[in-house]
Design an enzyme around this catalytic site. Structure first.
Site, short mmCIF file in Angstrom:
data_model
loop_
_atom_site.label_atom_id
_atom_site.label_comp_id
_atom_site.label_asym_id
_atom_site.label_seq_id
_atom_site.Cartn_x
_atom_site.Cartn_y
_atom_site.Cartn_z
N SER A 132 0.88 -1.18 0.00
CA SER A 132 0.00 0.00 0.00
C SER A 132 0.91 1.22 0.00
O SER A 132 2.05 1.15 0.49
CB SER A 132 -0.86 0.01 1.27
OG SER A 132 -1.37 1.31 1.49
N TYR A 162 -1.21 -1.22 10.25
CA TYR A 162 -1.35 -1.37 8.79
C TYR A 162 -0.11 -0.83 8.07
O TYR A 162 0.47 -1.51 7.21
CB TYR A 162 -2.61 -0.64 8.32
CG TYR A 162 -2.93 -0.87 6.86
CD1 TYR A 162 -2.99 -2.17 6.35
CD2 TYR A 162 -3.17 0.18 5.99
CE1 TYR A 162 -3.29 -2.40 5.01
CE2 TYR A 162 -3.48 -0.04 4.66
CZ TYR A 162 -3.53 -1.33 4.16
OH TYR A 162 -3.81 -1.56 2.83
#
Ligand code: NAP
Length: 267
Positions: free
Chosen positions: A141, A154
């Site tokens: 990401s 995350y």
């Protein structure tokens, strides 16, 4: 990528980006092994693909956070000689202020975003090395390079995916094995819902569709771009970032002594 009756494995193929990868890999001539927990969703994806093209689509339900299920998928990847592509896509966010995210949710994130991706890559490597061919696509990401509040686990997990992939690229540089890291920005999927947020923290216009994202990342792969920021217009920002990292790496290796500023303070 070779595609004559070879299989592509897609994890997290029951929604969002994984579905788009499954569809595009089928269009590129691959047979598919689709992995996720929700069988009904995987069956829908398989049905859509097989009505459009004559592809073999195998469905394997597995909870990648479960050690036994993960071993079963590792064994499948290790034992099959006909797997050419592994797409480590399954992932989740566990977003929110870290003290309010449960420890179990963070552990679950680490199991899927880091542990499963690592073990499945590790399972694929011996066969890929024996055949000196194969492609691994790891979905990271943009948050891998954007540490951010309410995304500590995350961001950390996706930074792992980036560094793990980059280190392997160096290790495998003399082979024909290709390993790509894809670092999407916001993509319209079930991700934010699944990650515990009522609404996505980005305006609508910043979102790509899953199909746009996958088409862009596969185009990057075809162009030999092994770290893909799909919406980064000015690619020299990434090369500049890399130049700064290399300069820092060199400076870190300069001596085995504490830096002068610490010695001055200690006196
Ligand atoms: N959407 C974004 O804005 C965005 C941005 C950057 C990166 N990404 C990354 O893109 C990847 C795909 O996410 P997405 O946006 O497509 O989200 P999504 O629509 O929520 O899809 C996540 C997929 O992961 C699977 N999964 C989750 N937990 C699992 C488990 N325990 N075992 C097996 N499979 C599991 C889900 O399948 P089941 O629930 O059926 O198991 C689903 O197929 C993730 O790695 C995510 O971090 C997304």
């Amino acid at each position: 990528m070779r595609n004559h009756h070879r299989f592509a494995v897609v994890t997290g193929a029951s929604s969002g980006i994984g579905v788009a990868y499954a569809e595009r890999m089928a269009e590129r001539g691959y047979d598919l092994i689709l992995i996720a927990r929700r069988r009904d969703r995987l069956e829908d994806v398989a049905k859509r693909i097989t009505t459009k093209a004559t592809r073999a689509v195998e469905i394997v339900t597995a909870d990648l956070a479960d050690a036994k299920d993960l071993s079963r998928i590792e064994a499948l990847i290790t034992e099959r000689e006909d797997i050419d592509v592994l797409i480590n896509n399954a992932g989740l966010g566990a977003l929110g202020p870290t003290s309010q995210v449960t420890a179990d949710a963070l552990e679950n994130l680490i199991k899927i975003n880091i542990l499963a991706l690592t073990r499945l890559t590790h399972a694929a490597l011996p066969g890929f090395l024996r055949r000196n061919s194969g492609t691994i696509i790891n979905i990271a990401s943009m948050i891998a390079v954007m540490p951010t509040p309410s995304g500590a686990g995350y961001s950390g997990s996706k930074a792992y995916v980036l560094n793990f992939t980059r280190s392997l690229q160096m290790e495998l540089a003399k082979t024909s094995i290709i390993i790509q890291a894809v670092l999407p920005g916001p993509v319209r999927t079930e991700f934010f819902e699944a990650s515990g947020l009522a609404a996505a923290p980005f305006p609508n216009e910043l979102f790509m569709s899953a199909e746009q994202l996958v088409d862009t990342a596969l185009q990057a792969l075809d162009q030999g771009e092994l770290v893909c920021f799909p919406s980064l217009e000015n690619a020299s920002l990434w090369t500049g970032f890399e130049d700064a990292r290399i300069a820092l790496s060199r400076a870190l290796m300069q001596s085995g002594r504490p830096a002068t500023r610490y010695l001055e303070k200690a006196q």
